[in-house]
Design an enzyme around this catalytic site. Sequence first.
Site, mmCIF file in Angstrom:
data_model
loop_
_atom_site.group_PDB
_atom_site.id
_atom_site.type_symbol
_atom_site.label_atom_id
_atom_site.label_comp_id
_atom_site.label_asym_id
_atom_site.label_seq_id
_atom_site.Cartn_x
_atom_site.Cartn_y
_atom_site.Cartn_z
ATOM 1 N N ASP A 34 -4.961 3.476 2.507
ATOM 2 C CA ASP A 34 -3.588 3.343 2.021
ATOM 3 C C ASP A 34 -3.155 4.622 1.320
ATOM 4 O O ASP A 34 -2.337 4.582 0.390
ATOM 5 C CB ASP A 34 -3.491 2.135 1.084
ATOM 6 C CG ASP A 34 -2.052 1.732 0.813
ATOM 7 O OD1 ASP A 34 -1.807 1.043 -0.205
ATOM 8 O OD2 ASP A 34 -1.175 2.117 1.605
ATOM 9 N N LYS B 33 -0.514 9.205 4.901
ATOM 10 C CA LYS B 33 -0.662 8.637 6.253
ATOM 11 C C LYS B 33 -1.263 9.622 7.244
ATOM 12 O O LYS B 33 -1.916 9.224 8.186
ATOM 13 C CB LYS B 33 0.699 8.115 6.740
ATOM 14 C CG LYS B 33 1.353 7.150 5.745
ATOM 15 C CD LYS B 33 0.387 6.099 5.206
ATOM 16 C CE LYS B 33 0.871 5.486 3.900
ATOM 17 N NZ LYS B 33 -0.199 4.706 3.210
ATOM 18 N N ASN C 290 0.498 0.279 6.473
ATOM 19 C CA ASN C 290 1.629 1.118 6.884
ATOM 20 C C ASN C 290 1.556 1.697 8.287
ATOM 21 O O ASN C 290 2.055 2.801 8.535
ATOM 22 C CB ASN C 290 1.815 2.289 5.906
ATOM 23 C CG ASN C 290 1.851 1.843 4.483
ATOM 24 O OD1 ASN C 290 0.983 2.209 3.694
ATOM 25 N ND2 ASN C 290 2.831 1.039 4.132
ATOM 26 N N GLU D 278 6.307 -3.716 1.940
ATOM 27 C CA GLU D 278 6.263 -4.414 0.650
ATOM 28 C C GLU D 278 7.648 -4.601 0.039
ATOM 29 O O GLU D 278 8.457 -3.688 0.016
ATOM 30 C CB GLU D 278 5.346 -3.675 -0.338
ATOM 31 C CG GLU D 278 5.578 -2.195 -0.469
ATOM 32 C CD GLU D 278 4.690 -1.376 0.455
ATOM 33 O OE1 GLU D 278 4.313 -1.873 1.525
ATOM 34 O OE2 GLU D 278 4.375 -0.237 0.115
HETATM 35 C C1 LIG Z 1 -6.264 12.536 0.592
HETATM 36 C C2 LIG Z 1 -6.157 11.740 -0.645
HETATM 37 N N1 LIG Z 1 -7.223 11.595 -1.465
HETATM 38 C C3 LIG Z 1 -7.089 10.849 -2.582
HETATM 39 N N2 LIG Z 1 -5.954 10.237 -2.989
HETATM 40 C C4 LIG Z 1 -4.884 10.388 -2.189
HETATM 41 C C5 LIG Z 1 -4.933 11.120 -0.994
HETATM 42 N N3 LIG Z 1 -3.730 11.070 -0.397
HETATM 43 C C6 LIG Z 1 -2.931 10.334 -1.196
HETATM 44 N N4 LIG Z 1 -3.622 9.929 -2.287
HETATM 45 C C7 LIG Z 1 -3.103 9.086 -3.358
HETATM 46 O O1 LIG Z 1 -2.797 7.825 -2.773
HETATM 47 C C8 LIG Z 1 -1.445 7.452 -3.105
HETATM 48 C C9 LIG Z 1 -0.560 7.753 -1.960
HETATM 49 C C10 LIG Z 1 -0.294 6.842 -1.044
HETATM 50 C C11 LIG Z 1 0.592 7.174 0.114
HETATM 51 N N5 LIG Z 1 1.324 5.972 0.490
HETATM 52 C C12 LIG Z 1 2.537 6.083 0.990
HETATM 53 O O2 LIG Z 1 3.052 7.172 1.190
HETATM 54 C C13 LIG Z 1 3.285 4.834 1.253
HETATM 55 C C14 LIG Z 1 4.663 4.934 1.474
HETATM 56 C C15 LIG Z 1 5.431 3.791 1.708
HETATM 57 C C16 LIG Z 1 6.862 3.924 1.946
HETATM 58 C C17 LIG Z 1 7.491 3.205 2.959
HETATM 59 C C18 LIG Z 1 8.865 3.331 3.191
HETATM 60 C C19 LIG Z 1 9.621 4.183 2.384
HETATM 61 F F1 LIG Z 1 10.942 4.301 2.573
HETATM 62 C C20 LIG Z 1 9.004 4.895 1.365
HETATM 63 C C21 LIG Z 1 7.636 4.775 1.147
HETATM 64 C C22 LIG Z 1 4.830 2.522 1.717
HETATM 65 C C23 LIG Z 1 3.439 2.424 1.494
HETATM 66 O O3 LIG Z 1 2.820 1.216 1.489
HETATM 67 C C24 LIG Z 1 2.658 3.562 1.275
HETATM 68 O O4 LIG Z 1 1.316 3.404 1.106
HETATM 69 C C25 LIG Z 1 -1.064 8.313 -4.296
HETATM 70 O O5 LIG Z 1 -1.513 7.704 -5.479
HETATM 71 C C26 LIG Z 1 -1.818 9.591 -3.976
HETATM 72 O O6 LIG Z 1 -2.073 10.345 -5.142
HETATM 73 MG MG LIG Z 2 0.721 1.411 1.646
#
Ligand SMILES: Cc1ncnc2c1ncn2[C@@H]1O[C@H](/C=C/CNC(=O)c2cc(-c3ccc(F)cc3)cc(O)c2O)[C@@H](O)[C@H]1O
Ligand SMILES: [Mg+2]
Length: 214
Positions: A141, A144, A170, A199
């Site tokens: 999660d 992406k 996602n 969500e």
């Molecule tokens: C390689 C690496 N290593 C370690 N931590 C890492 C990492 N890569 C990211 N992280 C961590 O994890 C979280 C980031 C999660 C990314 N999730 C999403 O982008 C996401 C977006 C939506 C979304 C949907 C429609 C929209 F219009 C806007 C947003 C829904 C979701 O459910 C998502 O998960 C965040 O806490 C980041 O620091």
């Molecule tokens: Mg997600």
Amino acid sequence: TRSTRPQRMLKAVQKNAIRGNPESVISAIDYFCKHSEWAMNVGDEKGCILDSVVTEVDPSTVLELGTYCGYSTVRIARLLSPGTKFITVEFNPASAEVARKIIAYAGLQDKVTLVEGASGDLIPQIKKLYGITTFDFIFLDHWKDRYLPDIKLFEEYGLLRKGSVLLADNVICPGTPEYLEYVRNSPRYESRYYPSHLEYTKVEDGLEKSLFLG
Ligand SMILES: Cc1ncnc2c1ncn2[C@@H]1O[C@H](/C=C/CNC(=O)c2cc(-c3ccc(F)cc3)cc(O)c2O)[C@@H](O)[C@H]1O
Ligand SMILES: [Mg+2]
């Protein structure tokens, strides 16, 4: 300075949830996201699918990539048998700090090892650092575009066994096309899509469950 959304989410948990009660922490976050501010937790609808897969697998070793505020960490940890090894990875220190507090508020800090760092750096070291040979269950999660490179790292470092289950959030929105194409076309995986919604919205999204065949 203005607080961040994760900090406001933590405040909502401290105000509305019961310390040591994971269900109340989950409800408080879902309420906050429905009535105050949307946030990218897996949420209640997809969360129920996550719960059912975790319950079905009943894993002894678990890895979560992308802790964020710890919502899915709490959902998973509350279902695990005693003695299960659960590692969650988060590279943003501010998010990690909020997650630690939310996990602790739920009383689940002893079940979870939160590792601060990038998944690509950690995965090659997991065996050495945590004495884990393979993972029974992995929840993806995080960013992406990291799903595909990271699943390839799992294979390269022998972190999957016949029967390991990967569950990816996602896969429709925002979408993980390269990852989907890989797991659905690779003879080494048996994949199944669980339709749901983004969500707290009516937008289509879903989870992809992939069984590693060895
Ligand atoms: C390689 C690496 N290593 C370690 N931590 C890492 C990492 N890569 C990211 N992280 C961590 O994890 C979280 C980031 C999660 C990314 N999730 C999403 O982008 C996401 C977006 C939506 C979304 C949907 C429609 C929209 F219009 C806007 C947003 C829904 C979701 O459910 C998502 O998960 C965040 O806490 C980041 O620091
Ligand atoms: Mg997600």
